[in-house]
Design a protein around this motif. Structure first.
Motif, PDB file in Angstrom:
ATOM      1  N   UNK A 121       0.783  -1.236   0.000  1.00 26.66           N
ATOM      2  CA  UNK A 121       0.000   0.000   0.000  1.00 26.66           C
ATOM      3  C   UNK A 121       0.817   1.289   0.000  1.00 26.66           C
ATOM      4  N   UNK A 122       2.085   1.252   0.388  1.00 25.00           N
ATOM      5  CA  UNK A 122       2.920   2.458   0.406  1.00 25.00           C
ATOM      6  C   UNK A 122       3.581   2.747  -0.938  1.00 25.00           C
ATOM      7  N   UNK A 123       3.407   1.851  -1.886  1.00 24.43           N
ATOM      8  CA  UNK A 123       4.029   2.048  -3.189  1.00 24.43           C
ATOM      9  C   UNK A 123       3.385   3.246  -3.878  1.00 24.43           C
ATOM     10  N   UNK A 156       0.968  -0.867  -8.518  1.00 29.39           N
ATOM     11  CA  UNK A 156       1.808  -1.713  -7.667  1.00 29.39           C
ATOM     12  C   UNK A 156       1.333  -1.724  -6.222  1.00 29.39           C
ATOM     13  N   UNK A 157       0.650  -0.674  -5.796  1.00 28.64           N
ATOM     14  CA  UNK A 157       0.169  -0.589  -4.413  1.00 28.64           C
ATOM     15  C   UNK A 157      -0.870  -1.660  -4.102  1.00 28.64           C
ATOM     16  N   UNK A 158      -1.418  -2.293  -5.123  1.00 28.98           N
ATOM     17  CA  UNK A 158      -2.417  -3.348  -4.927  1.00 28.98           C
ATOM     18  C   UNK A 158      -1.789  -4.742  -4.860  1.00 28.98           C
ATOM     19  N   UNK A 159      -0.461  -4.826  -5.056  1.00 29.15           N
ATOM     20  CA  UNK A 159       0.207  -6.139  -5.011  1.00 29.15           C
ATOM     21  C   UNK A 159       0.114  -6.730  -3.614  1.00 29.15           C
ATOM     22  N   UNK A 160      -0.109  -8.032  -3.510  1.00 28.53           N
ATOM     23  CA  UNK A 160      -0.076  -8.668  -2.189  1.00 28.53           C
ATOM     24  C   UNK A 160       1.348  -8.671  -1.640  1.00 28.53           C
ATOM     25  N   UNK A 161       1.468  -8.573  -0.312  1.00 26.23           N
ATOM     26  CA  UNK A 161       2.782  -8.643   0.329  1.00 26.23           C
ATOM     27  C   UNK A 161       3.383 -10.040   0.177  1.00 26.23           C
ATOM     28  N   UNK A 188      19.821  -4.296  -5.340  1.00 27.23           N
ATOM     29  CA  UNK A 188      18.855  -3.408  -4.703  1.00 27.23           C
ATOM     30  C   UNK A 188      17.914  -4.202  -3.797  1.00 27.23           C
ATOM     31  N   UNK A 189      17.353  -3.485  -2.822  1.00 33.36           N
ATOM     32  CA  UNK A 189      16.331  -4.050  -1.942  1.00 33.36           C
ATOM     33  C   UNK A 189      15.150  -3.090  -1.928  1.00 33.36           C
ATOM     34  N   UNK A 190      13.963  -3.646  -1.939  1.00 34.62           N
ATOM     35  CA  UNK A 190      12.731  -2.855  -1.933  1.00 34.62           C
ATOM     36  C   UNK A 190      12.243  -2.652  -0.508  1.00 34.62           C
ATOM     37  N   UNK A 191      11.819  -1.442  -0.186  1.00 31.74           N
ATOM     38  CA  UNK A 191      11.275  -1.116   1.128  1.00 31.74           C
ATOM     39  C   UNK A 191       9.780  -0.831   0.986  1.00 31.74           C
ATOM     40  N   UNK A 192       8.964  -1.763   1.423  1.00 32.00           N
ATOM     41  CA  UNK A 192       7.512  -1.584   1.330  1.00 32.00           C
ATOM     42  C   UNK A 192       6.999  -0.509   2.279  1.00 32.00           C
ATOM     43  N   UNK A 193       7.814  -0.073   3.254  1.00 33.37           N
ATOM     44  CA  UNK A 193       7.382   0.998   4.151  1.00 33.37           C
ATOM     45  C   UNK A 193       7.298   2.343   3.450  1.00 33.37           C
ATOM     46  N   UNK A 194       8.121   2.530   2.397  1.00 32.34           N
ATOM     47  CA  UNK A 194       8.060   3.815   1.690  1.00 32.34           C
ATOM     48  C   UNK A 194       7.944   3.652   0.174  1.00 32.34           C
ATOM     49  N   UNK A 195       7.900   2.427  -0.316  1.00 30.03           N
ATOM     50  CA  UNK A 195       7.746   2.188  -1.746  1.00 30.03           C
ATOM     51  C   UNK A 195       8.992   2.508  -2.551  1.00 30.03           C
ATOM     52  N   UNK A 196      10.150   2.560  -1.911  1.00 25.80           N
ATOM     53  CA  UNK A 196      11.401   2.902  -2.592  1.00 25.80           C
ATOM     54  C   UNK A 196      12.346   1.714  -2.640  1.00 25.80           C
ATOM     55  N   UNK A 197      13.305   1.785  -3.563  1.00 23.74           N
ATOM     56  CA  UNK A 197      14.326   0.760  -3.725  1.00 23.74           C
ATOM     57  C   UNK A 197      15.680   1.378  -3.398  1.00 23.74           C
ATOM     58  N   UNK A 198      16.515   0.624  -2.699  1.00 23.30           N
ATOM     59  CA  UNK A 198      17.802   1.118  -2.224  1.00 23.30           C
ATOM     60  C   UNK A 198      18.928   0.163  -2.597  1.00 23.30           C
ATOM     61  N   UNK A 199      20.166   0.668  -2.660  1.00 25.32           N
ATOM     62  CA  UNK A 199      21.356  -0.143  -2.867  1.00 25.32           C
ATOM     63  C   UNK A 199      21.491  -1.103  -1.690  1.00 25.32           C
ATOM     64  N   UNK A 200      21.881  -2.361  -1.970  1.00 23.85           N
ATOM     65  CA  UNK A 200      21.914  -3.371  -0.914  1.00 23.85           C
ATOM     66  C   UNK A 200      22.945  -4.440  -1.207  1.00 23.85           C
ATOM     67  N   UNK A 201      23.299  -5.197  -0.177  1.00 27.14           N
ATOM     68  CA  UNK A 201      24.078  -6.424  -0.370  1.00 27.14           C
ATOM     69  C   UNK A 201      23.672  -7.438   0.686  1.00 27.14           C
ATOM     70  N   UNK A 202      23.872  -8.695   0.336  1.00 23.97           N
ATOM     71  CA  UNK A 202      23.636  -9.794   1.277  1.00 23.97           C
ATOM     72  C   UNK A 202      24.844 -10.717   1.218  1.00 23.97           C
ATOM     73  N   UNK A 203      25.181 -11.292   2.366  1.00 22.43           N
ATOM     74  CA  UNK A 203      26.344 -12.171   2.465  1.00 22.43           C
ATOM     75  C   UNK A 203      25.967 -13.418   3.250  1.00 22.43           C
TER      76      UNK A 203
END
Length: 146
Positions: free
Chosen positions: A72-74, A79-84, A104-119
């Motif tokens: 809903x924050x998108x 896209x705001x109608x997509x199921x979580x 990148x990682x998507x943040x459903x709290x603000x509908x934004x995408x950010x640079x990310x890494x996972x290890x």
């Protein structure tokens, strides 16, 4: 519904190296429980890297509507109608170094995408790290299954 796990993941989004093409020693594929224990993310191989989708939420229903939680924050109304459940969190996650991917990682709290890494830090642990502005940190997800 609490989306704290996604918000924390974004706050911890990583600025990582840009080296690509390294063979991966560890396999990130499987289902991972977020550090807060409120979501499970299934990670699979895709496009030479990895993708991650939400497959379980502790609170899958929107308490205000009684319906399944949505993105809903998108800012994009479609896209705001997509199921979580099923929501893609990672995009463009490509090998950065052994056992590490960046993208990148998507943040459903603000509908934004950010640079990310996972290890992958162990057989049962995945580290999501990074910085947003001057705020840096990380959280560890544990393997919930393959």
């Amino acid at each position: 519904m609490s989306r704290r796990f996604i918000f924390l993941s974004v706050l911890l989004a990583a600025f990582s190296g840009t080296t690509v093409g390294h063979a991966q020693d560890a396999d990130a594929s499987g289902t991972w429980l977020t550090q807060a224990g409120d979501a499970r993310v299934k990670i699979s191989k895709c496009g030479g890297g990895i993708c991650g989708h939400i497959v379980w939420l502790r609170e899958p229903m929107d308490t205000a509507t009684g319906q399944p939680a949505t993105d809903s924050k998108n800012p994009n109304p479609a896209l705001a109608k997509r199921p979580m459940i099923g929501l893609p969190l990672f995009s463009g996650m490509q090998p950065a170094s052994p056992n590490k991917w960046s993208g990148q990682i998507y943040n459903a709290d603000d509908g934004s995408t950010y640079v990310s890494s996972v290890t992958v830090t162990g057989a049962e642990s995945l580290r999501v790290e990074g910085c947003v502005g001057a705020l840096c940190g990380g959280e560890t997800w544990t393997r919930a299954g393959r």
